[in-house]
Design a protein around this motif. Structure first.
Motif, PDB file in Angstrom:
ATOM      1  N   GLY A 125       0.791  -1.226   0.000  1.00 20.97           N
ATOM      2  CA  GLY A 125       0.000   0.000   0.000  1.00 20.97           C
ATOM      3  C   GLY A 125       0.819   1.269   0.000  1.00 20.97           C
ATOM      4  O   GLY A 125       0.272   2.357  -0.149  1.00 20.97           O
ATOM      5  N   PHE A 126       2.128   1.147   0.190  1.00 17.48           N
ATOM      6  CA  PHE A 126       2.990   2.318   0.065  1.00 17.48           C
ATOM      7  C   PHE A 126       3.094   2.680  -1.409  1.00 17.48           C
ATOM      8  O   PHE A 126       3.159   1.799  -2.261  1.00 17.48           O
ATOM      9  CB  PHE A 126       4.402   2.041   0.604  1.00 17.48           C
ATOM     10  N   ASN A 127       3.126   3.965  -1.704  1.00 13.62           N
ATOM     11  CA  ASN A 127       3.258   4.424  -3.081  1.00 13.62           C
ATOM     12  C   ASN A 127       4.665   4.915  -3.392  1.00 13.62           C
ATOM     13  O   ASN A 127       4.951   5.279  -4.524  1.00 13.62           O
ATOM     14  CB  ASN A 127       2.273   5.564  -3.363  1.00 13.62           C
ATOM     15  N   ASN A 128       5.524   4.937  -2.386  1.00 18.80           N
ATOM     16  CA  ASN A 128       6.858   5.478  -2.545  1.00 18.80           C
ATOM     17  C   ASN A 128       7.847   4.549  -1.851  1.00 18.80           C
ATOM     18  O   ASN A 128       7.800   4.385  -0.626  1.00 18.80           O
ATOM     19  CB  ASN A 128       6.886   6.887  -1.931  1.00 18.80           C
ATOM     20  N   ILE A 129       8.752   3.979  -2.612  1.00 18.00           N
ATOM     21  CA  ILE A 129       9.715   3.031  -2.060  1.00 18.00           C
ATOM     22  C   ILE A 129      10.637   3.707  -1.051  1.00 18.00           C
ATOM     23  O   ILE A 129      10.946   3.142  -0.008  1.00 18.00           O
ATOM     24  CB  ILE A 129      10.525   2.352  -3.177  1.00 18.00           C
ATOM     25  N   SER A 130      11.065   4.926  -1.355  1.00 20.98           N
ATOM     26  CA  SER A 130      11.968   5.640  -0.450  1.00 20.98           C
ATOM     27  C   SER A 130      11.324   5.882   0.911  1.00 20.98           C
ATOM     28  O   SER A 130      11.963   5.710   1.955  1.00 20.98           O
ATOM     29  CB  SER A 130      12.394   6.976  -1.047  1.00 20.98           C
ATOM     30  N   TRP A 131      10.068   6.306   0.897  1.00 17.87           N
ATOM     31  CA  TRP A 131       9.363   6.547   2.155  1.00 17.87           C
ATOM     32  C   TRP A 131       9.172   5.239   2.924  1.00 17.87           C
ATOM     33  O   TRP A 131       9.371   5.184   4.138  1.00 17.87           O
ATOM     34  CB  TRP A 131       8.021   7.224   1.891  1.00 17.87           C
ATOM     35  N   ALA A 132       8.823   4.180   2.224  1.00 18.36           N
ATOM     36  CA  ALA A 132       8.655   2.879   2.875  1.00 18.36           C
ATOM     37  C   ALA A 132       9.980   2.424   3.480  1.00 18.36           C
ATOM     38  O   ALA A 132      10.014   1.908   4.603  1.00 18.36           O
ATOM     39  CB  ALA A 132       8.142   1.849   1.883  1.00 18.36           C
ATOM     40  N   ALA A 133      11.072   2.631   2.752  1.00 17.43           N
ATOM     41  CA  ALA A 133      12.401   2.231   3.243  1.00 17.43           C
ATOM     42  C   ALA A 133      12.773   3.013   4.491  1.00 17.43           C
ATOM     43  O   ALA A 133      13.326   2.449   5.447  1.00 17.43           O
ATOM     44  CB  ALA A 133      13.440   2.435   2.149  1.00 17.43           C
ATOM     45  N   GLU A 134      12.469   4.304   4.503  1.00 13.63           N
ATOM     46  CA  GLU A 134      12.764   5.127   5.673  1.00 13.63           C
ATOM     47  C   GLU A 134      11.953   4.681   6.881  1.00 13.63           C
ATOM     48  O   GLU A 134      12.494   4.528   7.983  1.00 13.63           O
ATOM     49  CB  GLU A 134      12.473   6.591   5.359  1.00 13.63           C
ATOM     50  N   CYS A 135      10.674   4.438   6.680  1.00 12.27           N
ATOM     51  CA  CYS A 135       9.812   3.967   7.767  1.00 12.27           C
ATOM     52  C   CYS A 135      10.272   2.600   8.271  1.00 12.27           C
ATOM     53  O   CYS A 135      10.308   2.349   9.479  1.00 12.27           O
ATOM     54  CB  CYS A 135       8.361   3.883   7.301  1.00 12.27           C
ATOM     55  N   PHE A 136      10.620   1.716   7.344  1.00 11.69           N
ATOM     56  CA  PHE A 136      11.079   0.373   7.707  1.00 11.69           C
ATOM     57  C   PHE A 136      12.351   0.449   8.534  1.00 11.69           C
ATOM     58  O   PHE A 136      12.481  -0.226   9.557  1.00 11.69           O
ATOM     59  CB  PHE A 136      11.308  -0.460   6.440  1.00 11.69           C
ATOM     60  N   ARG A 137      13.283   1.292   8.117  1.00 14.00           N
ATOM     61  CA  ARG A 137      14.555   1.442   8.826  1.00 14.00           C
ATOM     62  C   ARG A 137      14.325   1.972  10.238  1.00 14.00           C
ATOM     63  O   ARG A 137      14.977   1.521  11.187  1.00 14.00           O
ATOM     64  CB  ARG A 137      15.489   2.364   8.051  1.00 14.00           C
ATOM     65  N   LYS A 138      13.395   2.896  10.394  1.00 11.76           N
ATOM     66  CA  LYS A 138      13.084   3.441  11.720  1.00 11.76           C
ATOM     67  C   LYS A 138      12.492   2.367  12.631  1.00 11.76           C
ATOM     68  O   LYS A 138      12.808   2.300  13.811  1.00 11.76           O
ATOM     69  CB  LYS A 138      12.113   4.608  11.615  1.00 11.76           C
ATOM     70  N   LYS A 139      11.614   1.541  12.069  1.00 13.45           N
ATOM     71  CA  LYS A 139      10.944   0.520  12.885  1.00 13.45           C
ATOM     72  C   LYS A 139      11.847  -0.678  13.203  1.00 13.45           C
ATOM     73  O   LYS A 139      11.890  -1.147  14.325  1.00 13.45           O
ATOM     74  CB  LYS A 139       9.673   0.031  12.189  1.00 13.45           C
ATOM     75  N   TYR A 140      12.571  -1.165  12.203  1.00 12.25           N
ATOM     76  CA  TYR A 140      13.333  -2.404  12.368  1.00 12.25           C
ATOM     77  C   TYR A 140      14.839  -2.200  12.529  1.00 12.25           C
ATOM     78  O   TYR A 140      15.562  -3.161  12.798  1.00 12.25           O
ATOM     79  CB  TYR A 140      13.060  -3.349  11.199  1.00 12.25           C
ATOM     80  N   GLY A 141      15.316  -0.974  12.318  1.00 12.04           N
ATOM     81  CA  GLY A 141      16.732  -0.693  12.537  1.00 12.04           C
ATOM     82  C   GLY A 141      17.660  -1.221  11.468  1.00 12.04           C
ATOM     83  O   GLY A 141      18.867  -1.317  11.695  1.00 12.04           O
ATOM     84  N   MET A 142      17.107  -1.574  10.328  1.00 11.34           N
ATOM     85  CA  MET A 142      17.941  -2.055   9.213  1.00 11.34           C
ATOM     86  C   MET A 142      17.169  -1.879   7.907  1.00 11.34           C
ATOM     87  O   MET A 142      15.970  -1.650   7.925  1.00 11.34           O
ATOM     88  CB  MET A 142      18.324  -3.515   9.406  1.00 11.34           C
ATOM     89  N   THR A 143      17.888  -2.019   6.818  1.00 12.48           N
ATOM     90  CA  THR A 143      17.242  -1.901   5.513  1.00 12.48           C
ATOM     91  C   THR A 143      16.417  -3.158   5.231  1.00 12.48           C
ATOM     92  O   THR A 143      16.594  -4.195   5.883  1.00 12.48           O
ATOM     93  CB  THR A 143      18.274  -1.731   4.388  1.00 12.48           C
ATOM     94  N   MET A 144      15.552  -3.055   4.252  1.00 11.94           N
ATOM     95  CA  MET A 144      14.748  -4.218   3.887  1.00 11.94           C
ATOM     96  C   MET A 144      15.622  -5.339   3.334  1.00 11.94           C
ATOM     97  O   MET A 144      15.372  -6.512   3.613  1.00 11.94           O
ATOM     98  CB  MET A 144      13.686  -3.811   2.861  1.00 11.94           C
ATOM     99  N   GLY A 145      16.654  -4.989   2.580  1.00  8.42           N
ATOM    100  CA  GLY A 145      17.572  -5.993   2.043  1.00  8.42           C
ATOM    101  C   GLY A 145      18.309  -6.732   3.161  1.00  8.42           C
ATOM    102  O   GLY A 145      18.445  -7.960   3.130  1.00  8.42           O
ATOM    103  N   ALA A 146      18.775  -5.994   4.148  1.00 13.10           N
ATOM    104  CA  ALA A 146      19.469  -6.617   5.280  1.00 13.10           C
ATOM    105  C   ALA A 146      18.506  -7.481   6.099  1.00 13.10           C
ATOM    106  O   ALA A 146      18.869  -8.565   6.548  1.00 13.10           O
ATOM    107  CB  ALA A 146      20.096  -5.538   6.173  1.00 13.10           C
ATOM    108  N   PHE A 147      17.274  -7.015   6.249  1.00 12.69           N
ATOM    109  CA  PHE A 147      16.262  -7.788   6.966  1.00 12.69           C
ATOM    110  C   PHE A 147      16.010  -9.115   6.279  1.00 12.69           C
ATOM    111  O   PHE A 147      15.901 -10.156   6.921  1.00 12.69           O
ATOM    112  CB  PHE A 147      14.967  -6.966   7.059  1.00 12.69           C
ATOM    113  N   ARG A 148      15.910  -9.068   4.968  1.00  9.89           N
ATOM    114  CA  ARG A 148      15.651 -10.287   4.196  1.00  9.89           C
ATOM    115  C   ARG A 148      16.786 -11.301   4.373  1.00  9.89           C
ATOM    116  O   ARG A 148      16.546 -12.502   4.422  1.00  9.89           O
ATOM    117  CB  ARG A 148      15.462  -9.950   2.715  1.00  9.89           C
ATOM    118  N   LYS A 149      18.013 -10.836   4.452  1.00  3.48           N
ATOM    119  CA  LYS A 149      19.172 -11.740   4.575  1.00  3.48           C
ATOM    120  C   LYS A 149      19.282 -12.389   5.954  1.00  3.48           C
ATOM    121  O   LYS A 149      19.897 -13.431   6.086  1.00  3.48           O
ATOM    122  CB  LYS A 149      20.460 -10.982   4.279  1.00  3.48           C
ATOM    123  N   THR A 150      18.668 -11.778   6.986  1.00  2.00           N
ATOM    124  CA  THR A 150      18.781 -12.344   8.333  1.00  2.00           C
ATOM    125  C   THR A 150      17.725 -13.374   8.621  1.00  2.00           C
ATOM    126  O   THR A 150      16.777 -13.530   7.935  1.00  2.00           O
ATOM    127  CB  THR A 150      18.676 -11.239   9.421  1.00  2.00           C
TER     128      THR A 150
END
Length: 65
Positions: free
Chosen positions: A40-65
């Motif tokens: 439902g996000f329309n902007n990848i950059s905004w989603a990435a920023e929100c994700f980093r704030k919540k989980y403390g890492m990028t989505m790519g790094a999250f996927r690898k763990t």
């Protein structure tokens, strides 16, 4: 909403979207872009920023763990 959940409606919706993204990163082989737009996000950059704030890492790094 803020009184009962401690967050605004938009914060609550974004939290649900971020949870969806985290689940999809764990359980699917879809690209990050596909997952972000499906959430439902329309902007990848905004989603990435929100994700980093919540989980403390990028989505790519999250996927690898």
């Amino acid at each position: 909403m803020k009184k009962y959940k401690g967050m605004t409606v938009s914060e609550f919706v974004n939290d649900l979207r971020l949870h969806y993204i985290a689940n999809m990163l764990r359980c699917s082989n879809h690209t990050v872009a596909q997952i972000v737009f499906a959430s439902g996000f329309n902007n990848i950059s905004w989603a990435a920023e929100c994700f980093r704030k919540k989980y403390g890492m990028t989505m790519g790094a999250f996927r690898k763990t």
